[in-house]
Design an enzyme around this catalytic site. Structure first.
Site, PDB file in Angstrom:
ATOM      1  N   GLU A 280       0.814  -1.210   0.000  1.00 58.36           N
ATOM      2  CA  GLU A 280       0.000   0.000   0.000  1.00 58.36           C
ATOM      3  C   GLU A 280       0.853   1.267   0.000  1.00 58.36           C
ATOM      4  OE1 GLU A 280      -3.459  -1.075   2.347  1.00 58.36           O
ATOM      5  OE2 GLU A 280      -3.582   1.006   2.959  1.00 58.36           O
ATOM      6  N   HIS A 298      -8.345   2.093   1.043  1.00 55.64           N
ATOM      7  CA  HIS A 298      -8.339   1.809   2.491  1.00 55.64           C
ATOM      8  C   HIS A 298      -9.359   2.698   3.232  1.00 55.64           C
ATOM      9  CE1 HIS A 298      -5.585   0.053   5.853  1.00 55.64           C
ATOM     10  NE2 HIS A 298      -6.846   0.146   6.273  1.00 55.64           N
TER      11      HIS A 298
HETATM   12  C1  DGY Z   1      -7.715  -0.121  11.198  1.00 55.07           C
HETATM   13  O1  DGY Z   1      -8.284   0.475  12.110  1.00 55.07           O
HETATM   14  O2  DGY Z   1      -6.894  -1.000  11.402  1.00 55.07           O
HETATM   15  C2  DGY Z   1      -8.087   0.259   9.800  1.00 55.07           C
HETATM   16  O3  DGY Z   1      -7.373  -0.424   8.857  1.00 55.07           O
HETATM   17  C3  DGY Z   1      -7.965   1.748   9.601  1.00 55.07           C
HETATM   18  O4  DGY Z   1      -9.007   2.315  10.232  1.00 55.07           O
END
Ligand code: DGY
Length: 336
Positions: A280, A298
């Site tokens: 990413e 995401h």
């Molecule tokens: C998390 O909280 O781990 C998500 O990927 C981002 O909010």
């Protein structure tokens, strides 16, 4: 601005690696002497190492790697690293534990938002929503046709869930409205009968392979750790039913993205819908060119309400840790 030894407010020092939403941001200012967090952009390594020096609390986001070097740079006053996320794979928890530093996260408050987004991904890829939107915008929609952009039925299909924790269960609960049978696997074995909602058809399977072989849609909800890295690779994709769909709103490296591209290209999978990526924000070669994938940046927890709750909880975790009070969500409570 960096924390300095001359701080006279009497408040404990908090370093924010990045701007966090309200109400957490103001809440943090009330409770702490805050440095950092002026901007909403990932912090480069040098300013991170410099910024944490002398802090008692750090609030971090998943865009920053908090490893042993960062903890060393913070110094011996550091009590807590509070991640504004449920996932904490950006933090070296073992190193924190060794140093007696508490790590906290923000579960629960983002469960519904992430489950909703998982469903958005699933419906979008099954019903070709993104392709249809693109066609209309580009002037490609001529007239209704009995063959235009045919997708696959979601109602009545079998939904496979790998990782039946809070988010996996919230995704499964929504399947009741689509009259879906749910098969799931989880590391800690079958759920207790009382955890299954009335009327739901949830069936435990002992292995990931069992879930893959049986499901029309497979949704991943495991944390990223050494045991789940490439949990879904070429072999596992090969086990999935021809024409079935893979949905991933957990962490990118859980899926071998190159293997996924190969499987989609071969026509074995019906499609994939991803909110997260192995490297990413970069995508595996060929992924973006495939028509039968839905790709989001995401967004799992990205609602105004949820991000507000996450920021508040991240601050509450940090406050409790520095005050020696019960901490709402400790990842390594053994250091307490
Ligand atoms: C998390 O909280 O781990 C998500 O990927 C981002 O909010």
């Amino acid at each position: 601005m960096t924390a300095s030894a001359s701080d006279t407010s009497g408040k404990p020092r908090l370093f924010l690696t990045r701007r966090i939403p309200e109400p957490g941001y103001s809440f943090a200012q009330e409770a702490f002497s805050v440095t950092g967090g002026e901007r909403d952009e990932p912090l480069a390594r040098e300013p991170l190492l410099h910024g944490v020096a002398g802090a008692e609390a750090v609030i971090s986001l998943l865009t920053e790697a908090i490893d042993d070097a960062v903890m060393a740079a913070a110094g011996s006053r550091l009590r807590v690293i509070s991640n504004m996320a449920v996932g904490f794979d950006n933090i070296d928890v073992a190193a924190a534990t060794k140093r007696g530093i508490l790590v906290t996260n923000t579960p629960d408050v983002l469960t519904d938002a992430t489950a909703d987004l998982t469903w958005a991904l699933m419906l979008s890829v099954a019903r070709r929503v993104v392709e249809g939107d693109r066609m209309v915008r580009e002037g490609g929609f001529q007239l209704w046709s009995p063959f235009l952009l045919l997708g696959r039925a979601v109602a009545g299909a079998c939904l496979g869930i790998v990782g039946m924790g809070r988010i996996g269960q919230a995704v499964a609960r929504r399947a009741l409205g689509w009259d879906m049978r749910v098969v799931y696997t989880r590391i800690s074995g079958p759920l207790a009968a009382g955890q299954v909602p009335a009327g739901a058809r949830w069936q435990y399977r002992a292995t990931v392979a069992d879930v893959l072989q049986e499901s029309d849609f497979v949704s991943l909800h495991v944390p990223l750790d050494p045991g789940t890295h490439h949990l879904i690779a070429a072999r596992e994709l090969g086990l999935m039913k021809p024409g079935s769909f893979l949905v991933n709103a957990s962490r990118g490296p859980v899926v071998d993205e190159a293997a996924l591209v190969a499987s989609l290209r071969s026509g074995h999978l019906g499609g994939a819908a991803l909110d997260v990526y192995e490297r990413e924000p970069r995508l595996a070669v060929g992924l973006a060119e495939l028509p039968n994938v839905v790709l989001l940046p995401h967004l799992g927890s990205a609602t105004v309400e949820t991000r507000g709750r996450m920021s508040e909880l991240a601050v509450r975790n940090a406050i409790a840790a520095v005050r020696g009070e019960p901490v709402p969500h400790a990842v390594n409570p053994e250091v307490l």
